[in-house]
Write an enzyme that holds these catalytic residues in place. Structure first.
Site, PDB file in Angstrom:
ATOM      1  N   ARG A 178      -2.631 -13.231 -32.912  1.00 56.02           N
ATOM      2  CA  ARG A 178      -3.399 -14.451 -33.227  1.00 56.02           C
ATOM      3  C   ARG A 178      -4.835 -14.006 -33.465  1.00 56.02           C
ATOM      4  O   ARG A 178      -5.494 -13.528 -32.536  1.00 56.02           O
ATOM      5  CB  ARG A 178      -3.308 -15.451 -32.070  1.00 56.02           C
ATOM      6  CG  ARG A 178      -4.292 -16.599 -32.202  1.00 56.02           C
ATOM      7  CD  ARG A 178      -4.027 -17.725 -31.212  1.00 56.02           C
ATOM      8  NE  ARG A 178      -2.858 -18.489 -31.589  1.00 56.02           N
ATOM      9  CZ  ARG A 178      -2.536 -19.693 -31.106  1.00 56.02           C
ATOM     10  NH1 ARG A 178      -3.329 -20.271 -30.215  1.00 56.02           N
ATOM     11  NH2 ARG A 178      -1.458 -20.319 -31.505  1.00 56.02           N
ATOM     12  N   HIS A 225      -0.308 -20.833 -39.943  1.00 54.25           N
ATOM     13  CA  HIS A 225       0.429 -20.868 -38.670  1.00 54.25           C
ATOM     14  C   HIS A 225       1.922 -21.025 -39.006  1.00 54.25           C
ATOM     15  O   HIS A 225       2.527 -22.068 -38.764  1.00 54.25           O
ATOM     16  CB  HIS A 225      -0.070 -22.043 -37.833  1.00 54.25           C
ATOM     17  CG  HIS A 225       0.249 -21.932 -36.363  1.00 54.25           C
ATOM     18  ND1 HIS A 225       0.921 -20.862 -35.814  1.00 54.25           N
ATOM     19  CD2 HIS A 225      -0.013 -22.788 -35.331  1.00 54.25           C
ATOM     20  CE1 HIS A 225       1.065 -21.065 -34.508  1.00 54.25           C
ATOM     21  NE2 HIS A 225       0.503 -22.213 -34.189  1.00 54.25           N
ATOM     22  N   GLN A 261       4.549 -22.318 -36.419  1.00 53.63           N
ATOM     23  CA  GLN A 261       4.509 -23.769 -36.194  1.00 53.63           C
ATOM     24  C   GLN A 261       5.297 -24.486 -37.290  1.00 53.63           C
ATOM     25  O   GLN A 261       6.076 -25.401 -37.019  1.00 53.63           O
ATOM     26  CB  GLN A 261       3.054 -24.253 -36.200  1.00 53.63           C
ATOM     27  CG  GLN A 261       2.912 -25.695 -35.732  1.00 53.63           C
ATOM     28  CD  GLN A 261       3.130 -25.823 -34.235  1.00 53.63           C
ATOM     29  OE1 GLN A 261       2.565 -25.077 -33.461  1.00 53.63           O
ATOM     30  NE2 GLN A 261       3.964 -26.770 -33.829  1.00 53.63           N
ATOM     31  N   ASP A 287      -3.182 -32.860 -36.811  1.00 55.57           N
ATOM     32  CA  ASP A 287      -3.690 -31.746 -35.992  1.00 55.57           C
ATOM     33  C   ASP A 287      -5.151 -32.069 -35.699  1.00 55.57           C
ATOM     34  O   ASP A 287      -5.735 -32.977 -36.315  1.00 55.57           O
ATOM     35  CB  ASP A 287      -3.539 -30.427 -36.778  1.00 55.57           C
ATOM     36  CG  ASP A 287      -3.981 -29.199 -35.978  1.00 55.57           C
ATOM     37  OD1 ASP A 287      -4.134 -29.302 -34.741  1.00 55.57           O
ATOM     38  OD2 ASP A 287      -4.181 -28.133 -36.603  1.00 55.57           O
ATOM     39  N   ARG A 334       9.475 -23.898 -30.905  1.00 53.75           N
ATOM     40  CA  ARG A 334       8.735 -22.649 -31.123  1.00 53.75           C
ATOM     41  C   ARG A 334       9.519 -21.482 -30.532  1.00 53.75           C
ATOM     42  O   ARG A 334       9.642 -20.422 -31.151  1.00 53.75           O
ATOM     43  CB  ARG A 334       7.342 -22.741 -30.466  1.00 53.75           C
ATOM     44  CG  ARG A 334       6.390 -23.774 -31.082  1.00 53.75           C
ATOM     45  CD  ARG A 334       5.925 -23.358 -32.450  1.00 53.75           C
ATOM     46  NE  ARG A 334       5.322 -22.053 -32.415  1.00 53.75           N
ATOM     47  CZ  ARG A 334       4.039 -21.807 -32.073  1.00 53.75           C
ATOM     48  NH1 ARG A 334       3.233 -22.807 -31.792  1.00 53.75           N
ATOM     49  NH2 ARG A 334       3.573 -20.570 -32.075  1.00 53.75           N
TER      50      ARG A 334
END
Ligand code: CP
Ligand code: NVA
Length: 305
Positions: free
Chosen positions: A103, A130, A133, A224, A292
């Site tokens: 990350r 991402h 996700q 988000d 996930r």
């Protein structure tokens, strides 16, 4: 054989994504019984330049359940790009471990890691993308609206999560709409690439500043945070700029009557989404958070097969 990474999802075909989602469903169903020990005797390193709950825990668990050993390295201890170069970090890990999950702020840091080693590198979120996700979202859609081509509206900042959801939609032939204030659209080059993909997948990409029009046909509403990690200094400005783009009961009432809603989490309750919506039956964000784990296990199996 050339090694494979997961950097943006652009590098994955619709067939590959479909295969990963199918495997994720099998792994979820058979958790504890049907386990693939793809990482038996292998070690995966997690390098995080930013905070995380879901990604770190789901990857550590995924590596463990696949028979491997996870090592978590916070940025302070590695000093990637400070204590030593990104390339040297990759070259050293390449000789000791079997997988890197990273990350990073700059997406370029991730690609430099990937091009400097012969082991798979997985994007655990960068400022650009991402993909994990988006795949977990894909798995959630398979569960709640299997086989359907859907209208998916992202309300808010055209950020990393938005961009990856857009790529997933383009690949899988869904119709994707972004709505947000002017200047907060997903990056134009990514929009163009997704439109090109849609020409063959049957999907569609559209952008509008009108949130009411954007959710009208929506089967799925996604949102988000308005200020992502690294943008904390812009928090107050963004709160002003995003006024009118909150996902609340009033906005959801304008979507399809059976519309579902999701969020990558962490959520800022009362900002981009209300607690009423996040805690409602229509919300699949927590199912997506669980997915996930399953989808990342499937990605790892795919990378090691
Ligand atoms: N959605 C997500 O990536 O959460 P974390 O930042 O907690 O890992
Ligand atoms: N867009 C958010 C997502 C967090 C999972 C961020 O980058 O901070």
């Amino acid at each position: 054989m050339k090694k494979k990474d997961l950097l943006t999802l652009f590098e994955y075909s619709a067939e590959e994504i479909g295969g990963i989602l199918d495997l994720a469903a099998k792994l979820k169903e058979g958790r504890g019984v049907y386990e693939l020990k793809a990482l038996e005797g292998k070690t995966g390193v997690l390098i995080f330049e930013k905070p995380s709950l879901r990604t770190r825990v789901s990857f550590e668990t995924a590596i463990y359940e696949l028979g491997g050993h996870p090592i978590n390295l916070p940025q302070e201890s590695v000093g990637m790009g400070k204590r030593e170069s990104v390339e040297d970090v990759a070259r050293n890990l390449d000789r000791i471990v079997h997988l890197i999950v990273a990350r990073t702020f700059a997406h370029d840091t991730l690609t430099r890691l990937a091009t400097s080693c012969s082991i798979p590198v997985i994007n655990a979120l960068t400022d650009l993308a991402h993909p994990c996700q988006a795949l977990a979202f894909g798995q959630t859609l398979q569960e709640v609206r299997p086989g359907e081509k859907l209208n998916i509206t992202f309300v808010g900042d055209g950020n990393n999560v938005c961009s990856s959801i857009m790529v997933l939609c383009a690949k899988l032939g869904h119709r994707f709409t972004h709505t947000g204030p002017k200047g907060y659209e997903p990056r134009a080059d990514l929009v163009s690439k997704c439109k090109e993909i849609c020409a063959t997948s049957g999907g569609d990409i559209s952008l509008t500043t009108d949130p009411n029009a954007a959710v009208k046909a929506a089967d799925v509403v996604y949102t988000d945070v308005w200020a992502s990690m690294g943008q904390e200094a812009e928090t107050e400005k963004r709160k002003q700029d995003f006024r009118g783009y909150q996902v609340n009961a009033e906005l959801m009432a304008k979507a399809q009557s059976d519309a579902i809603v999701s969020h990558c989490l962490p959520a800022h309750r009362g900002e981009e989404i209300t607690s009423e919506v996040l805690d409602s039956k229509a919300c699949v964000a927590y199912a997506e958070a669980e997915n996930r784990l399953h989808v990342q296990k499937a990605v790892i199996v795919h990378l090691f097969s």
